[in-house]
Design a protein around this motif. Structure first.
Motif, mmCIF file in Angstrom:
data_model
loop_
_atom_site.group_PDB
_atom_site.id
_atom_site.type_symbol
_atom_site.label_atom_id
_atom_site.label_comp_id
_atom_site.label_asym_id
_atom_site.label_seq_id
_atom_site.Cartn_x
_atom_site.Cartn_y
_atom_site.Cartn_z
ATOM 1 N N UNK A 1 0.483 -1.198 0.149
ATOM 2 C CA UNK A 1 -0.056 0.304 -0.072
ATOM 3 C C UNK A 1 0.634 1.010 -0.034
ATOM 4 N N UNK A 2 2.047 0.582 0.110
ATOM 5 C CA UNK A 2 2.524 2.159 -0.277
ATOM 6 C C UNK A 2 3.965 2.526 -1.680
ATOM 7 N N UNK B 1 -9.471 -8.090 0.268
ATOM 8 C CA UNK B 1 -8.039 -7.558 -0.162
ATOM 9 C C UNK B 1 -7.581 -6.961 0.890
ATOM 10 N N UNK B 2 -6.554 -8.014 1.631
ATOM 11 C CA UNK B 2 -5.283 -6.869 2.188
ATOM 12 C C UNK B 2 -4.759 -5.993 1.961
ATOM 13 N N UNK B 3 -4.513 -4.650 2.258
ATOM 14 C CA UNK B 3 -3.633 -3.602 2.222
ATOM 15 C C UNK B 3 -1.766 -3.976 3.324
ATOM 16 N N UNK B 4 -1.265 -4.241 2.927
ATOM 17 C CA UNK B 4 0.279 -3.780 3.749
ATOM 18 C C UNK B 4 0.965 -3.067 3.852
ATOM 19 N N UNK C 1 -0.664 9.332 5.703
ATOM 20 C CA UNK C 1 -2.234 8.433 5.888
ATOM 21 C C UNK C 1 -2.672 8.721 4.493
ATOM 22 N N UNK C 2 -2.126 10.486 3.587
ATOM 23 C CA UNK C 2 -2.063 10.420 1.811
ATOM 24 C C UNK C 2 -1.935 9.547 1.379
ATOM 25 N N UNK C 3 -0.790 9.067 0.975
ATOM 26 C CA UNK C 3 -0.171 7.804 0.570
ATOM 27 C C UNK C 3 -1.416 6.081 0.998
ATOM 28 N N UNK C 4 -1.874 5.736 1.579
ATOM 29 C CA UNK C 4 -2.338 4.381 2.809
ATOM 30 C C UNK C 4 -3.945 4.679 1.530
ATOM 31 N N UNK C 5 -4.273 5.903 2.230
ATOM 32 C CA UNK C 5 -5.880 6.217 1.766
ATOM 33 C C UNK C 5 -5.781 5.965 0.283
#
Ligand code: IMP
Length: 425
Positions: A9-10, A262-265, A312-316
């Motif tokens: 997720x990054x 869907x799992x976001x790591x 948090x912007x990236x992961x959002x």
């Protein structure tokens, strides 16, 4: 278990291999669907460490089937090396590892071109892994690629390599002033790879359909991360494949209706290798400490990873474009010693608050991260086996991250070992 896609997720290196290794216990088939040997997965089992670039790490569980899907670009020499390494350490892959016949092959001209382009780009280089990934995907889309099935056809392969090299050699000699490549030794070498890999070649989409119909559980293993996605990432500082969850379907031949979760790591902080914008980067002693505590060096190239605060912007964005149903937050223990932790909760650009990551890289490079400061927990989390074992401030930190990105926590990882994983109901 539901059919599940696991994605980064990054910017990659979130600890996907560990999460997949733990989830694989409940899956029957594990599938790679994009990328190539640019990925590097380190898995620790007991006191043994394994590094994989292509083979899903679930291969170490003897009852699991592993598939490398059509969306991957395959370097056969690297794959054969991994197979030999596994077999040498007592893991039999025959009958358990299948390769999609329509997968693209990374050829020597792709590796050469990757390196020449990066060198010529100078300070504008992407910082690729030099594994030929970009040029291999370019040729796939240009319809001048070589696929795995072609390595089993001597006449066809000879014809294709000779005609492709006629064009590539003009580029090498006239544009880059480099050596031309000879067709004959390449054909001989790749036919040899084809002979060795032939028993593993399969119609992977058909195989997966049969698995689904017989009630088997599928786990899709993403490589790299959302913000390296060729469409949704920090273009051009991205990899050349779609790294997001939707790519699991194209890259395997499984339809989207077969997937349930869907799992976001996500890492509890942020890292990036290669060039490109990174608003929360800590170009300081603290960044150096995170690198040291987190062992943040690339598994493929050995490069030092750039380190920074959680963004948090990236992961959002990752939650949005992947449809993430649960977060796996990794490397929480790396933050154990910090008295205070900062979290980027938004970006400002020219005084305005942004709703999403800017697509214009010049703007992205200049955004101003807006931080929130949370208290650290200053204690060892690496022995926690349940949510209740975590220090209060660690729980608050993790809950705040989940709230900021808009997805629930499914798992927390507090160290590299399989047993250092906490599942949430
Ligand atoms: P390429 O995929 O080798 O073309 O590299 C393009 C960009 O993606 C570079 O910034 C690489 O450092 C980055 N990249 C590629 N694979 C990975 C990975 O597995 N983890 C983190 N970054 C990666």
């Amino acid at each position: 278990m539901k059919n599940t896609i696991v994605v980064g997720s990054q910017w990659g290196d979130e600890g996907k291999a560990k999460v997949i290794d733990v989830l694989a216990e409940h899956a029957d088939v594990v599938i790679r669907f994009q990328g190539g040997a640019n990925a590097g997965h380190t898995v620790v089992v007991g006191d043994q460490e394994f590094v994989f670039h292509l083979i899903p790490s679930a291969i170490m569980r003897p009852t699991k089937t592993c598939v490398i899907g059509n969306g991957v670009v395959l370097d056969p020499a690297q794959l054969l090396h991994e197979i030999e390494e596994l077999e040498g350490r007592g893991f039999d892959v025959r009958g358990r590892l299948w390769l999609a016949e329509n997968m693209q092959i990374v050829m020597p001209w792709h590796v050469q071109l990757d390196k020449l382009k990066e060198k010529a780009a100078g300070k504008n280089a992407i910082g690729t892994t030099g594994r030929g990934i970009g040029p291999a995907y370019v040729d796939k889309v240009a319809r001048s690629g070589i696929r795995l099935i072609d390595l089993l056809d001597p006449e066809g392969l000879r014809f294709k390599v000779e005609s492709i090299l006629e064009e590539k050699n003009i580029l090498f000699t006239k544009v880059y002033e480099a050596e031309a490549l000879q067709a004959a030794p390449i054909v001989a070498q790749y036919l040899e790879y084809g002979r060795k890999l032939a028993p593993l070649v399969a119609n992977a989409a058909l195989l997966l359909e049969k698995a689904i119909k017989t009630g088997k559980h599928l786990l899709f293993e993403g490589a790299q991360g959302t913000i390296l996605d060729v469409d949704h990432g920090t273009y051009p500082y991205v990899t050349s494949s779609n790294t997001i969850a939707g790519s699991a379907c194209c890259g395997s031949g499984v339809g989207p209706t077969a997937i349930q979760s869907v799992i976001g790591v996500v890492k509890a902080y942020t890292t990036r290798v290669g060039n490109g914008p990174f608003p929360t980067e800590l170009d300081s002693e603290l960044g150096e400490s995170l690198r040291k505590w987190g062992g943040e060096y690339g598994a493929t190239t050995g490069r030092a990873r750039r380190c920074g605060w959680f963004d948090a912007m990236v992961v959002r964005k990752a939650v949005r474009v992947n449809g993430i149903t649960g977060l796996a937050i990794t490397k929480v223990d790396v933050l154990d010693q910090l008295p205070e932790i900062q979290v980027c909760v938004g970006y400002k650009s020219e005084g305005k608050v942004l709703e999403d990551l800017p697509m214009q890289m010049r703007e992205f490079e200049n955004v101003e991260p807006v931080y929130e400061t949370l208290p650290g927990w200053m204690s060892d989390t690496s022995k926690a086996v349940s949510w209740a074992d975590l220090p209060e401030n660690a729980k608050k930190y993790l809950e705040r991250l989940a709230e900021l990105v808009g997805a629930p926590i499914a798992m927390v990882s507090v160290g590299p070992r399989r047993d250092q994983a906490i599942f949430l109901p």
